[in-house]
Motif scaffolding. Structure first.
Motif, PDB file in Angstrom:
ATOM      1  N   PHE A   1      -9.462 -14.573 -26.574  1.00 21.30           N
ATOM      2  CA  PHE A   1     -10.092 -13.446 -26.108  1.00 21.30           C
ATOM      3  C   PHE A   1     -11.245 -12.966 -27.292  1.00 21.30           C
ATOM      4  O   PHE A   1     -11.952 -11.835 -26.898  1.00 21.30           O
ATOM      5  N   LEU A   2     -11.594 -13.573 -28.298  1.00 23.34           N
ATOM      6  CA  LEU A   2     -12.572 -13.190 -28.994  1.00 23.34           C
ATOM      7  C   LEU A   2     -14.192 -13.247 -28.305  1.00 23.34           C
ATOM      8  O   LEU A   2     -15.012 -13.016 -29.057  1.00 23.34           O
ATOM      9  N   HIS A   3     -14.022 -14.152 -27.244  1.00 23.35           N
ATOM     10  CA  HIS A   3     -15.227 -14.351 -26.418  1.00 23.35           C
ATOM     11  C   HIS A   3     -15.732 -13.011 -25.639  1.00 23.35           C
ATOM     12  O   HIS A   3     -16.600 -13.262 -25.165  1.00 23.35           O
ATOM     13  N   LEU A   4     -14.732 -12.238 -25.520  1.00 23.62           N
ATOM     14  CA  LEU A   4     -14.959 -10.936 -24.638  1.00 23.62           C
ATOM     15  C   LEU A   4     -15.415  -9.756 -25.318  1.00 23.62           C
ATOM     16  O   LEU A   4     -15.349  -9.581 -26.783  1.00 23.62           O
ATOM     17  N   SER A   5     -16.180  -8.801 -24.642  1.00 27.36           N
ATOM     18  CA  SER A   5     -16.747  -7.696 -25.096  1.00 27.36           C
ATOM     19  C   SER A   5     -16.209  -6.301 -24.109  1.00 27.36           C
ATOM     20  O   SER A   5     -17.023  -6.041 -23.325  1.00 27.36           O
ATOM     21  N   PRO A   6     -15.036  -6.084 -24.232  1.00 29.60           N
ATOM     22  CA  PRO A   6     -14.468  -5.421 -23.106  1.00 29.60           C
ATOM     23  C   PRO A   6     -15.212  -3.721 -23.463  1.00 29.60           C
ATOM     24  O   PRO A   6     -15.332  -3.281 -24.318  1.00 29.60           O
ATOM     25  N   ASP A   7     -15.285  -2.892 -22.317  1.00 27.77           N
ATOM     26  CA  ASP A   7     -15.443  -1.355 -22.428  1.00 27.77           C
ATOM     27  C   ASP A   7     -14.163  -0.603 -22.753  1.00 27.77           C
ATOM     28  O   ASP A   7     -14.060   0.268 -23.538  1.00 27.77           O
ATOM     29  N   ILE A   8     -13.155  -1.217 -21.954  1.00 24.06           N
ATOM     30  CA  ILE A   8     -11.774  -0.668 -22.010  1.00 24.06           C
ATOM     31  C   ILE A   8     -10.910  -1.820 -22.111  1.00 24.06           C
ATOM     32  O   ILE A   8     -10.724  -2.714 -21.280  1.00 24.06           O
ATOM     33  N   ALA A   9     -10.438  -1.912 -23.446  1.00 24.98           N
ATOM     34  CA  ALA A   9      -9.082  -2.750 -23.919  1.00 24.98           C
ATOM     35  C   ALA A   9      -7.907  -2.223 -24.023  1.00 24.98           C
ATOM     36  O   ALA A   9      -7.970  -1.101 -24.238  1.00 24.98           O
ATOM     37  N   CYS A  10      -6.897  -3.087 -24.051  1.00 24.12           N
ATOM     38  CA  CYS A  10      -5.519  -2.597 -24.231  1.00 24.12           C
ATOM     39  C   CYS A  10      -4.860  -3.801 -24.865  1.00 24.12           C
ATOM     40  O   CYS A  10      -5.219  -5.018 -24.716  1.00 24.12           O
TER      41      CYS A  10
END
Length: 454
Positions: A175-184
């Motif tokens: 998951f460290l490859h993601l750059s979310p706007d809304i994360a949970c």
């Protein structure tokens, strides 16, 4: 990575639930897609029906000619593929761009408004609920799901490319490859200790994930977890909460408390307090992303579920058969709570296939405790997945941790006799291995035994 420069995408491990969603994405946008998996499955059959070529032999000659040009071919692999894979070696030695699934998912979602759900439990159901809620409230989106949504009948949805929904998988720190706007973050129970070594190191990885939220974005977090964000939970101090919970006609009816205001008379049909929390998390993410609270709450009533997540196979007066992906003690306890709440006083048979030798070793006593709550326990042998056997770690040893005597270790072939002789009206199958393949057969046995007309 520029997707426009890629003509062909080859997947090593294409039959995985997350890998197949990516394969469907690239096929949908017009790329040539092929791949390898160890065994045929419903997933690979579905891919082949769309025109994707799937091979079942880890051999160089299985690679179609169109995928042998490193300039225009991207190779995607899952960490479950062993390092001695012939195909993996061929592509690496040939100068191909070889990327993990998580890296590619990061590329695809980077320039979108991205919703990402992380957690050791609940992320598949929560992300599936979220995708459904966003779609029902008018958002055109692309969703990469870790299970087959019963609303979409797929693990992949594409109706627009500006908004994405994805699971944020903690395995291998993907998951460290993601750059979310809304994360949970739904939960951080100890798991994958073969990767992390300790719960503290795993929590650090989740903390690193929370730092990946884009500037101006929001983190939604289960109340009580050690992360700063907008909280949700049963607790009165949570920003998003549940009140006045009732069960009516096998469905939950409740009110949702928000930071500003309340929505009353909300209905939701998936059993279990854990699923209520999943629904609340998805609701909070959608509302924090700009969706109407009233329309989002109304849409919750239409969510059907995710295959292998408290999935009803039979629900008749004679017998209830539920299949679930539960493969961690906390997940088994959640299934137990749901069953006891919906069917109080009923005798329950639980058939469980442990997943991974390392997980069975690390949580031997916890598994025993969680399984002991069921009236009858049947264990299958450990499903090894990517692992080699560990000396002294067996289903027989796990069976010894179950605190009552109505228990046995059986082969898959012997399940017929167990099902013919059980006195339980409620039957559960649980596990993340190939126990799911047995579901149609078990269902057929129960239909025949009870003379159920379908």
């Amino acid at each position: 990575m520029e997707v426009k420069d890629i003509h062909n995408v080859y997947f090593i491990g294409i039959g995985g639930i997350g890998m197949s969603a990516l394969a469907r994405y690239f096929h949908f946008i017009g790329k040539e897609v092929a791949g390898y998996d160890r065994v045929p499955s419903d997933i690979t059959a579905g891919l082949e029906e769309t025109g994707i070529t799937v091979a079942y032999s880890d051999e160089e000659q299985e690679i179609p000619d169109a995928f042998r040009n490193p300039k225009h071919t991207l190779v995607v692999y899952t960490p479950a593929i062993p390092e001695n894979s012939v195909l993996l070696h061929y592509f690496r030695a040939g100068g191909f761009r070889v990327s993990k699934r998580a890296e590619v998912l990061g590329y695809i979602t980077a320039d979108t408004f991205c919703y990402a759900v992380a957690g050791t439990h609940g992320k598949t159901t929560t992300s599936s609920i979220l995708a459904y809620l966003l779609r029902e409230t008018g958002t055109r989106l692309t969703a990469f799901l870790g299970g087959v949504s019963e609303n979409f009948n797929s693990n992949f949805l594409i109706e627009g490319e500006e908004v994405t929904v994805t699971e944020a998988d903690e395995f291998d720190r993907s998951f460290l490859h993601l750059s979310p706007d809304i994360a949970c973050i739904t939960s951080v129970d100890a798991d994958h200790l073969d990767i992390y070594g300790s719960k503290a190191e795993m929590e650090k990885s989740f903390r690193d994930f929370s730092g990946k939220v884009k500037p101006g974005g929001k983190l939604i977090v289960r109340y009580g977890l050690p992360f700063e964000g907008v909280t949700y939970g049963f607790e009165t101090a949570a920003a998003y909460g549940l009140e006045n919970i009732k069960i009516t006609g096998g469905r939950y009816v409740f009110d949702i408390r928000m930071p500003e205001g309340k929505v009353s008379g909300v209905t939701f049909g998936k059993p279990g307090k854990h699923n209520l929390l999943n629904a609340l998390a998805a609701f909070a993410m959608a509302v924090e992303g700009g969706a109407s609270p009233e329309k989002t709450a109304e849409a919750l009533a239409g969510f059907k579920g995710v295959k292998r997540r408290f999935s009803y196979q039979l629900n008749t007066p004679e017998v209830v058969y539920v299949d679930d992906y539960a493969h961690h003690p906390a997940e088994i306890e959640a299934v137990h709570q749901a069953v006891r709440e919906m069917y109080p006083g009923e005798k329950v048979l639980a058939i469980f296939q442990p997943h991974l030798y390392s997980r069975t070793r690390d949580f031997m006593k916890e598994f025993g405790k969680s399984l002991s709550g069921f009236d009858q326990v049947v264990l299958l042998d450990i499903y090894p997945a990517r692992e080699q056997p560990i000396e002294g770690v067996t289903s027989e040893k796990l069976l010894g941790e179950v605190s009552h005597n109505n228990k046995q270790l059986v082969s898959k072939e012997a399940l017929l006799e167990v099902l013919e002789n059980t006195g339980a009206r409620i039957v559960l199958t649980m596990g993340a291995g190939d126990i799911g393949v047995e579901v149609p057969r078990i269902r057929q046995i129960l239909v025949r035994r009870y003379g159920i007309a379908l």
